[in-house]
Write an enzyme that holds these catalytic residues in place. Structure first.
Site, PDB file in Angstrom:
ATOM      1  N   GLY A  31       0.938  -0.999   0.109  1.00 34.45           N
ATOM      2  CA  GLY A  31      -0.012   0.042  -0.103  1.00 34.45           C
ATOM      3  C   GLY A  31       0.906   1.145   0.025  1.00 34.45           C
ATOM      4  N   ALA A  87      -6.849  -6.424   3.779  1.00 32.74           N
ATOM      5  CA  ALA A  87      -5.385  -6.526   3.463  1.00 32.74           C
ATOM      6  C   ALA A  87      -5.129  -8.053   3.339  1.00 32.74           C
ATOM      7  CB  ALA A  87      -4.559  -6.218   4.847  1.00 32.74           C
ATOM      8  N   THR A 137     -12.485 -13.709  -2.844  1.00 29.90           N
ATOM      9  CA  THR A 137     -12.300 -13.435  -4.490  1.00 29.90           C
ATOM     10  C   THR A 137     -12.870 -14.544  -5.141  1.00 29.90           C
ATOM     11  OG1 THR A 137     -10.652 -13.805  -5.907  1.00 29.90           O
ATOM     12  CG2 THR A 137     -10.281 -14.777  -3.709  1.00 29.90           C
ATOM     13  N   TYR A 146      -3.474 -18.790  -3.296  1.00 31.79           N
ATOM     14  CA  TYR A 146      -4.123 -17.506  -3.139  1.00 31.79           C
ATOM     15  C   TYR A 146      -5.402 -17.710  -2.811  1.00 31.79           C
ATOM     16  CZ  TYR A 146      -6.663 -13.110  -4.043  1.00 31.79           C
ATOM     17  OH  TYR A 146      -7.423 -11.897  -4.069  1.00 31.79           O
ATOM     18  N   ARG A 202     -14.144 -11.578 -18.573  1.00 30.74           N
ATOM     19  CA  ARG A 202     -13.948 -11.245 -17.155  1.00 30.74           C
ATOM     20  C   ARG A 202     -15.151 -10.475 -16.739  1.00 30.74           C
ATOM     21  NH1 ARG A 202     -11.264 -14.975 -17.212  1.00 30.74           N
ATOM     22  NH2 ARG A 202      -9.203 -15.539 -16.468  1.00 30.74           N
TER      23      ARG A 202
HETATM   24  N1  UFG Z   1      -4.399 -10.408 -19.416  1.00 31.85           N
HETATM   25  C1  UFG Z   1      -3.570 -10.095 -20.466  1.00 31.85           C
HETATM   26  N2  UFG Z   1      -2.558  -9.445 -20.298  1.00 31.85           N
HETATM   27  C2  UFG Z   1      -1.972  -8.752 -19.351  1.00 31.85           C
HETATM   28  C3  UFG Z   1      -2.774  -8.983 -18.097  1.00 31.85           C
HETATM   29  C4  UFG Z   1      -3.889  -9.929 -18.037  1.00 31.85           C
HETATM   30  O1  UFG Z   1      -4.060 -10.590 -21.608  1.00 31.85           O
HETATM   31  O2  UFG Z   1      -0.874  -8.098 -19.269  1.00 31.85           O
HETATM   32  C5  UFG Z   1      -5.295 -10.932 -19.504  1.00 31.85           C
HETATM   33  C6  UFG Z   1      -5.530 -12.050 -18.500  1.00 31.85           C
HETATM   34  O3  UFG Z   1      -4.655 -13.375 -19.069  1.00 31.85           O
HETATM   35  C7  UFG Z   1      -6.938 -12.452 -18.012  1.00 31.85           C
HETATM   36  C8  UFG Z   1      -7.578 -11.097 -18.105  1.00 31.85           C
HETATM   37  O4  UFG Z   1      -6.693 -10.230 -18.996  1.00 31.85           O
HETATM   38  O5  UFG Z   1      -7.526 -13.509 -19.310  1.00 31.85           O
HETATM   39  C9  UFG Z   1      -7.667 -10.466 -16.853  1.00 31.85           C
HETATM   40  O6  UFG Z   1      -6.543 -10.625 -16.150  1.00 31.85           O
HETATM   41  P1  UFG Z   1      -6.182  -9.983 -14.576  1.00 31.85           P
HETATM   42  O7  UFG Z   1      -4.698 -10.563 -14.259  1.00 31.85           O
HETATM   43  O8  UFG Z   1      -6.443  -8.348 -14.771  1.00 31.85           O
HETATM   44  O9  UFG Z   1      -7.370 -10.492 -13.568  1.00 31.85           O
HETATM   45  P2  UFG Z   1      -7.635 -11.956 -13.171  1.00 31.85           P
HETATM   46  O10 UFG Z   1      -8.882 -12.429 -13.906  1.00 31.85           O
HETATM   47  O11 UFG Z   1      -6.422 -12.943 -13.648  1.00 31.85           O
HETATM   48  O12 UFG Z   1      -7.432 -11.917 -11.906  1.00 31.85           O
HETATM   49  C10 UFG Z   1      -8.449 -11.257 -10.863  1.00 31.85           C
HETATM   50  C11 UFG Z   1      -7.843 -10.843  -9.762  1.00 31.85           C
HETATM   51  C12 UFG Z   1      -7.344 -11.867  -8.790  1.00 31.85           C
HETATM   52  C13 UFG Z   1      -8.307 -13.177  -8.667  1.00 31.85           C
HETATM   53  C14 UFG Z   1      -8.961 -13.440  -9.787  1.00 31.85           C
HETATM   54  C15 UFG Z   1     -10.118 -14.426  -9.784  1.00 31.85           C
HETATM   55  O13 UFG Z   1      -7.093  -9.780  -9.904  1.00 31.85           O
HETATM   56  O14 UFG Z   1      -7.069 -11.652  -7.595  1.00 31.85           O
HETATM   57  O15 UFG Z   1      -9.315 -12.448 -10.687  1.00 31.85           O
HETATM   58  O16 UFG Z   1      -9.980 -15.373 -10.757  1.00 31.85           O
HETATM   59  F1  UFG Z   1      -7.938 -14.202  -7.984  1.00 31.85           F
END
Ligand code: UFG
Length: 326
Positions: free
Chosen positions: A32, A70, A113, A137, A214
Site C-alpha cells: 500500500g 489486507a 475473491t 491465493y 472477465r
Molecule cells: N491479461 C492479459 N495481459 C495482461 C494482463 C492480463 O492478457 O498483461 C488477461 C489475463 O490473461 C486474463 C484477463 O486479462 O484473461 C484478466 O487478467 P487480470 O490479471 O487483470 O485478472 P484475473 O482475472 O487474472 O484476476 C482477478 C484478480 C485476482 C483473482 C482473480 C479471480 O485480480 O486477484 O481475478 O480469478 F484471483
C-alpha cells in the site's frame, strides 16, 4: 480496516468517511501507499498478524467493525511462495479473528475473491458453486472464509465475505498503483502511455473473440457494497445470523480484446499489443451471479460500463502520472 492504503482499501476508506464512519486504517505499507490513505482516516502502520498488538489497537480505537481488505493477492507469487499466503492470509487472518474475540469486536467484513471457485462448471457463478481453488491465493481466501463460518457459529462473530471478481476503475483521489502490476486494465493503459509493452495472454480460448472473459466491477461500486455489508453485521440483523457470502461483479463479461477497444476509445489512439501464450491458471470465462448481493444487501452495480471503469482509471492516471509520491 486493514489494507486501507491499498487500491480497494483506500477507495473503501474514502466511502466509509463519506458515509460518516470514523475510519481507522491498519496497513503495513508493504504494497500500500501512505499517500493513498484518505485525509480524515487515522493510519496505523503495522501488521494485522500480531494478535496482541491488534487487540490493543482495537480496544484503544474502540473499533466496532473490521473491514479486512489486507492480504497477499498475487496468484503467480502464491504458486512459487505458498508459505507467504498461508502465513499472512490464513495464520495472520486467524490472529486477526482472535484479536477481534479478545477485544470483543463481533463484526467482520472480508475481501474474498472469485479465485475461490477455480475453474467453474457453470456461468454466471452462484455462491453455492463448488469451491475448488487452483492456486494457494484462492485457497488461502477459502480457508479464511471457512474460519469466519466456524468462528461465527462458535463465538457469535457476524461476518460477510465478499467475493470480488475483477476490480477496475478509480475514484478521483484513489486508483490502482501496484508494483509489479499484473492486471489487465492498468497494463493496457500503461501501453497506451508508451510505458510498457502489452501482451494478450492467449487468443485461442473457446470464447467469441478467442480471448478470456472477465466480470469487471468498478472499485467505487465495491466500496458501496462494503458499507452495506458492514451495516448488515449489526447485532440482531437477521442477514448475518449465519455467515453471509456474496459475489460482487457487474453481471456482464468483457473479453480482453473488448477492454483494449474500450481503452482505445477512451485514450483516443491505437494501443499496440502482441498475442502471447496462455497464462497458466487463467479460466476462459469468469462471470458472477450477483443476485444475492442485490437481494440481501440491496446492492447493484451503479457503474457497470467499460467507459466508466476504463475512463475513471485513465482519468486517475492522468492526474497521478507517477502514481503515489511514496
Ligand atoms: N491479461 C492479459 N495481459 C495482461 C494482463 C492480463 O492478457 O498483461 C488477461 C489475463 O490473461 C486474463 C484477463 O486479462 O484473461 C484478466 O487478467 P487480470 O490479471 O487483470 O485478472 P484475473 O482475472 O487474472 O484476476 C482477478 C484478480 C485476482 C483473482 C482473480 C479471480 O485480480 O486477484 O481475478 O480469478 F484471483
Amino acid at each position: 480496516m486493514t489494507g486501507g492504503a491499498g487500491y480497494v482499501g483506500s477507495v473503501s476508506a474514502e466511502a466509509l468517511l463519506a458515509a460518516g464512519h470514523e475510519t481507522v486504517v491498519l496497513d503495513d505499507l508493504t504494497t500500500g501507499h501512505r499517500g493513498a490513505v484518505p485525509p480524515g482516516a487515522t493510519l496505523h502502520v503495522g501488521t494485522y498478524t500480531n494478535r496482541d498488538a491488534l487487540a490493543r489497537l482495537l480496544e484503544v480505537e474502540r473499533v466496532e467493525a473490521i473491514l479486512h481488505c489486507a492480504a497477499r493477492s498475487l496468484v503467480g507469487e502464491s504458486i512459487v511462495d505458498p508459505a507467504r499466503y498461508y502465513n499472512e492470509n490464513v495464520a495472520g487472518g486467524v490472529a486477526l479473528l482472535d484479536a477481534a474475540r479478545a477485544a470483543g469486536v463481533q463484526r467482520v467484513v472480508f475481501s474474498s475473491t472469485a479465485a475461490v471457485y477455480g475453474v467453474p462448471d457453470t456461468t454466471p457463478i452462484p455462491e453455492d458453486a463448488p469451491l475448488r481453488p487452483i492456486n494457494p491465493y484462492g485457497e488461502s481466501k477459502r480457508a479464511f472464509e471457512s474460519a469466519l463460518g466456524w468462528y461465527g457459529r462458535a463465538y457469535g462473530l457476524r461476518s460477510v465475505s465478499l467475493r470480488y471478481f475483477n476490480v477496475a476503475g478509480a475514484s478521483a483521489a484513489s486508483g490502482e498503483a501496484h508494483d509489479p502490476e499484473t492486471h489487465l486494465i492498468p497494463n493496457v493503459l500503461a501501453a497506451a502511455e508508451g510505458r510498457r509493452e502489452l501482451t494478450v495472454f492467449g487468443d485461442d480460448y473457446a470464447t467469441p473473440d478467442g480471448t478470456c472473459i472477465r466480470d469487471y466491477i468498478h472499485v467505487s461500486d465495491l466500496a458501496d457494497a462494503h458499507i452495506r455489508a458492514i451495516d448488515a453485521t449489526a447485532a440482531d440483523d437477521p442477514r448475518t445470523a449465519e455467515p453471509l457470502v456474496c459475489n460482487l461483479g457487474s453481471g456482464g463479461g468483457f473479453s480482453v480484446r473488448e477492454i483494449i477497444a474500450a481503452a482505445e476509445s477512451t485514450v483516443g489512439r491505437t494501443i499496440p499489443f502482441e498475442i502471447g501464450p496462455r497464462r497458466v491458471g487463467d479460466p476462459p470465462v469468469l462471470v458472477a451471479s450477483s443476485a444475492r448481493a442485490a437481494e440481501v444487501l440491496g446492492w447493484r452495480s451503479e457503474r457497470p460500463s467499460l467507459d466508466q471503469m476504463v475512463g475513471s482509471a485513465w482519468a486517475w492516471r492522468q492526474s497521478h502520472p507517477d502514481g503515489y509520491p511514496d
